[in-house]
Design a protein around this motif. Structure first.
Motif, PDB file in Angstrom:
ATOM      1  N   UNK A  33       0.856  -1.185   0.000  1.00 36.27           N
ATOM      2  CA  UNK A  33       0.000   0.000   0.000  1.00 36.27           C
ATOM      3  C   UNK A  33       0.894   1.237   0.000  1.00 36.27           C
ATOM      4  N   UNK A  34       1.194   1.745  -1.192  1.00 36.20           N
ATOM      5  CA  UNK A  34       2.159   2.832  -1.334  1.00 36.20           C
ATOM      6  C   UNK A  34       1.634   4.162  -0.795  1.00 36.20           C
ATOM      7  N   UNK A  35       0.332   4.383  -0.936  1.00 35.25           N
ATOM      8  CA  UNK A  35      -0.227   5.613  -0.392  1.00 35.25           C
ATOM      9  C   UNK A  35      -0.091   5.634   1.123  1.00 35.25           C
ATOM     10  N   UNK A  36      -0.240   4.482   1.750  1.00 36.60           N
ATOM     11  CA  UNK A  36      -0.073   4.408   3.203  1.00 36.60           C
ATOM     12  C   UNK A  36       1.365   4.731   3.598  1.00 36.60           C
ATOM     13  N   UNK A  91      -0.388  -1.017  -8.005  1.00 27.93           N
ATOM     14  CA  UNK A  91      -1.450  -0.465  -7.178  1.00 27.93           C
ATOM     15  C   UNK A  91      -1.765  -1.439  -6.055  1.00 27.93           C
ATOM     16  N   UNK A  92      -2.339  -0.938  -4.987  1.00 24.42           N
ATOM     17  CA  UNK A  92      -2.609  -1.778  -3.820  1.00 24.42           C
ATOM     18  C   UNK A  92      -3.875  -2.604  -4.033  1.00 24.42           C
ATOM     19  N   UNK A 135       8.169   1.155  -4.386  1.00 26.17           N
ATOM     20  CA  UNK A 135       7.501   1.622  -3.162  1.00 26.17           C
ATOM     21  C   UNK A 135       7.122   3.100  -3.292  1.00 26.17           C
ATOM     22  N   UNK A 136       8.082   3.996  -3.155  1.00 24.95           N
ATOM     23  CA  UNK A 136       7.781   5.427  -3.212  1.00 24.95           C
ATOM     24  C   UNK A 136       8.778   6.133  -4.131  1.00 24.95           C
TER      25      UNK A 136
END
Length: 546
Positions: free
Chosen positions: A326-329, A361-362, A512-513
């Motif tokens: 979950x990259x947004x997390x 995407x997650x 990841x980011x």
């Protein structure tokens, strides 16, 4: 063909705008500088004063050609000039040591006409012979020079046409090379430096360049001191000015603890610091400072699996791990909105980036379905198993970016939810380089900054670093090779997009980011700017009230 442009724009918060132009059919894009410029309020630039800068990790080597980490490049860029520069606003390649250049129609030869008024800090002139010696020795440098070596892929030699004209030749088309000449890794050093073996070139004051600063002290793992070069008067066209640096010097100190760095800016002990994370901003801003940010182009932070061994040899496992993250997390929990979730092997500010967010995407349910289908079943402890083998592997990483450990600890928790046991192996920068060289790892975690999509070939090509330890892949190898020889922008973009898709499909990158530079600057720091690859340049910086 030659290019020149001068542009500048400032913003304290996130800057993610992208400009692009065509240079030899290669799109060169830069995102807007986020310099946090307050000089309009501070008045005209003042000369004098020594800026005290806190690095988050120690520079690995004093030699620009062997500089890999951002903290290392921050230091090494100060002492070396390059043949060209890259405008951080437009991505355009502009003159620097070279006042003009010509490129053969097949992009296999590049002829640079040098300025005739430039000297190294030891007083010797910068000549075409200097260029030849620099490029000739890169192939013999150690493992720290992997980026410089990738820029000179298929290099056959430099022809000294006359004292100030150098013709660099390759065995075939090499469209990425013009942008490569703007990087510090291909900066031009004096004969006294190029004559040294790679280990001695890392020893601080042994490095002699033509840059606006010179090394005066190098204490490995502790500190670096530079002072301005008297008489410097050949800055690149990007700066829009000539003359010496404003600062008398910069003292770099290694301060690994984020809270200590922030507190040192707030208390006035340091003027600016690297890797100012979310929790540091209130303290710095309360003292009148600000956070300067700019996203990095290049390869996003990712872990690169060694596909020759262990559970990551299973492509289905690699494909399943991508939607398990979950990259947004990661951004929301560890970082801040100046960072971006990765959506491709390339960061979105990189020329020829192609959005792969449909796959990157997650989707934890998808991850579990893929693992179920591949025969990995939940064990009694929650870790999946197959044929008696646990679904576990180790990720080797360094603190090159201060947020790495916290990011990977959260990734570790996310993977555990789908039955994957990731072990974390924290190493020093040097230890990580040694491990990468030996091939003794399950996966390595890092990023690579460059404002050209050829960074994909350097990172994933079988003839590049190949940290995947993969065997030949005719489809992927073909597009990585062909993009290097494609002078048409649209056609090259299609090839680079295919490469990104194939890299994700093969599970060769688990992104990841996207990295952003986040620099905490005190109220007295003015015009501390980012260059096109989001590294700091200190030439324009000055201190108010000194």
């Amino acid at each position: 063909m030659s290019s020149r442009s001068i542009g500048a724009r400032s913003r304290v918060t996130v800057a993610a705008g992208i400009g692009a132009i065509s240079v030899l059919g290669t799109v060169l894009a830069g995102c807007s500088t986020s310099s946090g410029d307050t000089s309009a309020d501070a008045g005209p630039a003042q000369s004098g004063g020594t800026l005290r800068y806190g690095l988050s990790t120690a520079p690995t080597c004093a030699d620009p050609a062997q500089a890999g980490t951002n903290q290392t490049v921050y230091v090494t860029r100060t002492v070396v000039d390059s043949l060209t520069d890259q405008d951080p606003e437009t991505g355009e390649i502009t003159p620097w040591l070279a006042k003009s250049w010509d490129i053969s129609p097949d992009a296999a030869s590049f002829t640079f006409t040098l300025r005739d008024d430039v000297t190294f800090s030891d007083g010797t002139p910068v000549t075409a012979e200097s260029v030849k010696k620099n490029f000739d020795v890169v192939k013999d440098l150690g493992p720290n020079a992997s980026l410089a070596k990738s820029y000179l892929s298929s290099y056959t030699g430099t022809e000294v046409v006359d004292a100030h004209t150098a013709k660099i030749n390759f065995s075939g088309p090499n469209v990425q090379f013009l942008q490569a000449t703007s990087t510090p890794q291909l900066g031009i050093l004096a004969d006294s430096t190029t004559a040294l073996p790679s280990e001695q070139r890392c020893a601080g004051t042994a490095v002699v360049g033509s840059g606006p600063f010179v090394y005066t002290d190098w204490q490995q793992d502790r500190s670096v001191a530079i002072e301005k070069r008297a008489g410097y008067n050949w800055a690149s066209d990007v700066t829009g000015r000539q003359g010496e640096a404003y600062l008398d010097g910069v003292n770099f100190t290694v301060v690994p603890e984020s809270g200590v760095r922030a507190g040192s800016v707030a208390s006035g002990q340091l003027d600016a610091v690297s890797d100012a994370l979310t929790q540091d901003a209130p303290q710095i801003e309360a003292a009148g400072g600000r956070i300067l940010t700019r996203p990095n182009p290049g390869v996003s932070f990712f872990f690169q699996p060694n596909v020759s061994r262990g559970v990551l040899a299973d492509q289905a496992v690699r494909q399943a791990i991508i939607p398990a993250i979950n990259r947004q997390e990661l951004v929301d929990t560890v970082l801040d909105p100046s960072f971006f979730p990765a959506t491709s092997p390339l960061a979105h500010t990189t020329p020829l980036y192609a959005d792969q967010s449909g796959v990157v995407t997650y989707d934890a349910d998808k991850a579990e379905r893929l693992l179920d289908a591949a025969g990995w079943k939940a064990g009694s402890d929650g870790v999946r198993e197959k044929d008696g083998q646990k679904l576990t592997f180790a990720i080797s990483f360094s603190p090159a970016f201060a947020g790495n450990q916290a990011i990977l600890e959260l990734v570790q928790q996310q993977l555990r939810k789908v039955g994957v046991d990731a072990k974390l192996n924290l190493l020093s920068n040097g230890e990580l380089t040694e491990k990468q060289t030996s091939g003794d790892y399950d996966a390595v975690y890092y990023n690579a900054t460059r404002a050209d999509a050829d960074i994909l070939r350097a990172s994933f090509g079988i003839d590049g670093r190949n940290l995947n330890k993969r065997t030949a892949d005719p489809e992927l190898d073909k597009v990585l090779t062909e993009q290097l020889a494609t002078t048409d922008t649209t056609a090259r973009g299609e090839l680079v997009a295919q490469a990104q898709e194939l890299i994700i499909d093969r599970g060769l990158s688990i992104p990841t980011i996207e990295l952003s530079q986040a620099v905490g600057a005190g109220a007295s720091v003015q015009d501390l700017k980012f260059e096109a690859s989001s590294r700091l340049q200190f030439y324009d910086a000055w201190l108010s009230g000194k």
